[in-house]
Enzyme design. Structure first.
Site, PDB file in Angstrom:
ATOM      1  N   ASP A 283       0.570  -1.635  -0.077  1.00  0.00           N
ATOM      2  CA  ASP A 283      -0.077  -0.251  -0.083  1.00  0.00           C
ATOM      3  C   ASP A 283       0.899   1.274  -0.026  1.00  0.00           C
ATOM      4  OD1 ASP A 283      -2.179   1.539   0.572  1.00  0.00           O
ATOM      5  OD2 ASP A 283      -3.541   0.256   1.074  1.00  0.00           O
ATOM      6  N   HIS A 306       2.533   1.870  -3.382  1.00  0.00           N
ATOM      7  CA  HIS A 306       0.948   2.771  -3.932  1.00  0.00           C
ATOM      8  C   HIS A 306       1.508   4.096  -3.580  1.00  0.00           C
ATOM      9  CE1 HIS A 306      -2.833  -0.166  -3.259  1.00  0.00           C
ATOM     10  NE2 HIS A 306      -1.598  -0.558  -4.189  1.00  0.00           N
TER      11      HIS A 306
END
Length: 475
Positions: A283, A306
């Site tokens: 993430d 991310h």
């Protein structure tokens, strides 16, 4: 500093009266307490990497954050509280929670003391809160392996499934060492804790509870260095309500497919320095939530993540204030996003004085993003209020992107509250393969190109809007 053996004796008497340990354990514990002799440093050796792509040493964080990650004990050295002296077995299967809590309680009462997790062990403890206030200079030094129970089926029913290690109301505290904090996350990732990739290209539903690995809450002047942190069930490291944070030379590792495993998350926290660290996860590499100010990030490598994100902000019509954030000298590679600011419609507050500088992108999908329409479902409705974004600078950002369908720059600002004072300088983003996608997206975004960018950012509007709308709620 008072003599270590005197404190040890007093603390042991207190523990005997308040804890339900066996007499044998207490005798063994007292026999092994010792004060470290000589001048040998407790500081772990530096990891083999020290990524600072900008070429300069990162500057010191705000003066609130201490300039060194280690205490400065007197010539006799600090008091050492080895968890094995309190009964910790360190075989990877026995529950060592009580021993850790006892060692913490003893060390908490002694200035510049060290709770030592030795290199020879593999220690399993359940969800624990290590609370203060403690005497200043407390260190938790992890040289071995520290881990939680193996997955949700082994998690005690009475323990919180939202957190594992919590450090609460501490001042002048250091978490360091040469060891590993292992999260045993695989069985948690297999649960439907959020919509995520499943076997053979399927999507698994959500949500459910999963523990964040390390949480600092309402603590000031905290330091973290040297450790390897891996395979967290959810967020790896979180700071909430803190003032003065210094992170240096840590490694965070989880698979790209691991859901919701943010590397470092800060919210309602100020005076933060994150330096010379490597983060590979599933993430956000680093996420900055509401209530943050004076955050300095330098020399960080983000892999298969991310990217570095500010937000998401303004969820459920909330007010969010974020200011003075600097990201410099970072390498972001093989990531879904590069540098991103994301807000929900309907929020309020401001994001201001943001600088992304000297950043190398390698094989990112969406390199530069402002998204004020962030939503996890298709059911989000249009709102008139929004978090106001102003003063965002992108300077010397270069590298490659892998999205062949859309340009690597995307500015989607609120219909009612435009983004203002966006500055682009020395931005050069080229396709990893194929032809250049040269139509960046801008919506209600105002700013300037100081130099010609690749691709050209011709969609930015000049000057300032005639109105910022009726729904700007400053901070």
């Amino acid at each position: 500093m008072e003599h270590c053996s005197y404190y040890t004796f007093v603390i042991l008497i207190s523990i005997i009266l308040s804890q339900h340990f066996t007499n044998v354990l207490f005798v063994e514990g007292r026999a092994h307490y010792h004060k470290k002799k000589g001048g040998k440093s407790l500081a772990p050796s530096s990891p083999s990497y020290a990524p600072v792509p900008s070429g300069d040493d990162p500057s010191s964080p705000s003066p609130v954050a201490p300039s060194t990650p280690y205490p400065s004990p007197d010539s006799e050295g600090p008091c050492i509280f080895d968890v094995t002296s309190f009964g910790a077995v360190g075989d990877g299967s026995n529950d060592d929670t009580n021993a850790f809590q006892a060692a913490w309680k003893a060390a908490c009462a002694v200035e510049s003391s060290v709770v030592l997790v030795p290199a020879r062990g593999k220690f399993m403890i359940t969800s624990s809160i290590f609370s203060g206030p403690c005497k200043p200079g407390l260190v938790l030094q992890i040289d071995g392996i520290l881990m939680p129970p193996e997955g949700p089926d082994c998690w005690p029913e009475s323990d919180s499934k939202r957190q594992w290690l919590v450090f609460y109301r501490l001042n002048d505290f250091t978490l360091n060492g040469t060891g590993t904090i292992e999260g045993n996350g695989q069985k948690w990732w297999d649960l439907p804790c959020k919509p995520h990739r499943g076997p053979h290209g399927s999507t698994l539903p959500g949500p459910c509870d999963s523990p964040a690995m390390i949480r600092f809450f309402l603590s000031n002047n905290t330091r973290m260095s040297g450790l390897r942190i891996q395979n967290s069930p959810q967020f790896h490291v979180k700071f909430d309500g803190c003032d003065g944070v210094l992170i240096d030379k840590i490694q965070i590792n989880s698979p790209q497919s691991s859901p919701n495993t943010d590397g470092i998350h800060v919210e309602n926290t100020r005076n933060v320095g994150i330096y010379n660290s490597m983060i590979a996860n599933g993430d956000d590499c680093i996420s900055i939530g509401p209530g943050c100010s004076d955050v300095d990030i330098q020399g960080v490598v983000c892999d298969h993540s991310h990217g570095i994100s500010i937000g998401s902000l303004g969820v459920h019509n909330s007010r969010s204030c974020v200011s003075n954030i600097t990201v410099k000298g970072a390498l972001i590679k093989n990531s879904d996003n590069g540098v991103r600011i994301k807000t929900w419609q309907g929020g309020s507050g401001t994001v201001s004085d943001i600088s992304f500088q000297d950043i190398q992108m390698e094989n990112t999908t969406n390199s530069i993003i402002i998204d004020q329409y962030y939503c996890l479902t298709k059911a989000c409705r249009n709102e008139t209020s929004a978090v106001y974004l102003s003063g965002v600078t992108y300077k010397n950002i270069k590298g490659t992107y892998n999205n062949v369908r859309s340009a690597p720059i995307h500015f989607a600002c609120s219909d009612a509250v435009p983004c203002t004072n966006i500055t682009m300088s020395e931005v050069e983003l080229l396709p990893a393969q194929g032809e250049l996608v040269d139509d960046p997206f801008c919506w209600n975004a105002y700013g300037i190109q100081e130099t010609l960018s690749i691709p050209p950012i011709e969609c930015l509007q000049d000057g300032m809007p005639l109105s910022l709308g009726e729904h700007v709620d400053g901070c």
